[in-house]
Design a protein around this motif. Sequence first.
Motif, PDB file in Angstrom:
ATOM      1  N   VAL A  57       0.837  -1.204   0.000  1.00 49.90           N
ATOM      2  CA  VAL A  57       0.000   0.000   0.000  1.00 49.90           C
ATOM      3  C   VAL A  57       0.871   1.253   0.000  1.00 49.90           C
ATOM      4  N   VAL A  58       1.907   1.265   0.834  1.00 50.91           N
ATOM      5  CA  VAL A  58       2.805   2.426   0.897  1.00 50.91           C
ATOM      6  C   VAL A  58       3.502   2.617  -0.448  1.00 50.91           C
ATOM      7  N   ASP A  59       4.011   1.517  -1.025  1.00 51.61           N
ATOM      8  CA  ASP A  59       4.699   1.612  -2.319  1.00 51.61           C
ATOM      9  C   ASP A  59       3.780   2.121  -3.417  1.00 51.61           C
ATOM     10  N   LYS A  60       2.557   1.615  -3.455  1.00 47.69           N
ATOM     11  CA  LYS A  60       1.618   2.043  -4.501  1.00 47.69           C
ATOM     12  C   LYS A  60       1.277   3.529  -4.344  1.00 47.69           C
ATOM     13  N   THR A  61       1.039   3.949  -3.124  1.00 48.16           N
ATOM     14  CA  THR A  61       0.707   5.355  -2.877  1.00 48.16           C
ATOM     15  C   THR A  61       1.876   6.258  -3.251  1.00 48.16           C
ATOM     16  N   LEU A  62       3.083   5.877  -2.838  1.00 46.35           N
ATOM     17  CA  LEU A  62       4.256   6.676  -3.183  1.00 46.35           C
ATOM     18  C   LEU A  62       4.516   6.682  -4.686  1.00 46.35           C
ATOM     19  N   THR A  63       4.337   5.540  -5.331  1.00 49.24           N
ATOM     20  CA  THR A  63       4.543   5.466  -6.778  1.00 49.24           C
ATOM     21  C   THR A  63       3.587   6.392  -7.515  1.00 49.24           C
ATOM     22  N   ASN A  64       2.335   6.389  -7.119  1.00 53.37           N
ATOM     23  CA  ASN A  64       1.355   7.285  -7.752  1.00 53.37           C
ATOM     24  C   ASN A  64       1.726   8.750  -7.538  1.00 53.37           C
TER      25      ASN A  64
END
Length: 161
Positions: A57-64
């Motif tokens: 979740v953290v990675d996806k949010t940061l990637t976006n």
Amino acid sequence: RQTVAAVSSQAAALETLQEATGRLKDLAPFIFPLMEGSLVRFELLCGGYHLAPALGVVDKTLTNHVGEVVIAVHTLSAAMAADTNHLAEVFDEQHVHCAMEVLQLAGHFRRDLLTFEDKTRDRLTILSGRIVDHNQRDAEVEKAISGKTTIVAASFSLPDS
């Protein structure tokens, strides 16, 4: 997105570029305190277990968010150099200042991202150590309960609450 749209749709006047740069400077780093808070909640609620879904979740949010910042920086950079003939005629110190602010924003964002990464790695290393320590102590307790220890007075210590 509104900032990028304003710069993309209008003839990029200096005031528009300065306003867009100011907005981007305010919006780009807001994600890091949110993600740090999310990791603290994960640490409190899960204690380090079920790490993959939380980091996903953290990675996806940061990637976006990083993708949005990259688009915005690219759009601002392109808008500053869009009309080279006009830019050569009206180029002044404010254009240079605005361009430098965009570069500074990108540098600060990169620094903040690396700092967040280092803090997260350190925090997860500590959690991992706590889990290993807990498992070792749990194994010691099981051995003491089952009587499989060779020491007459088996002792162990539990952490203070």
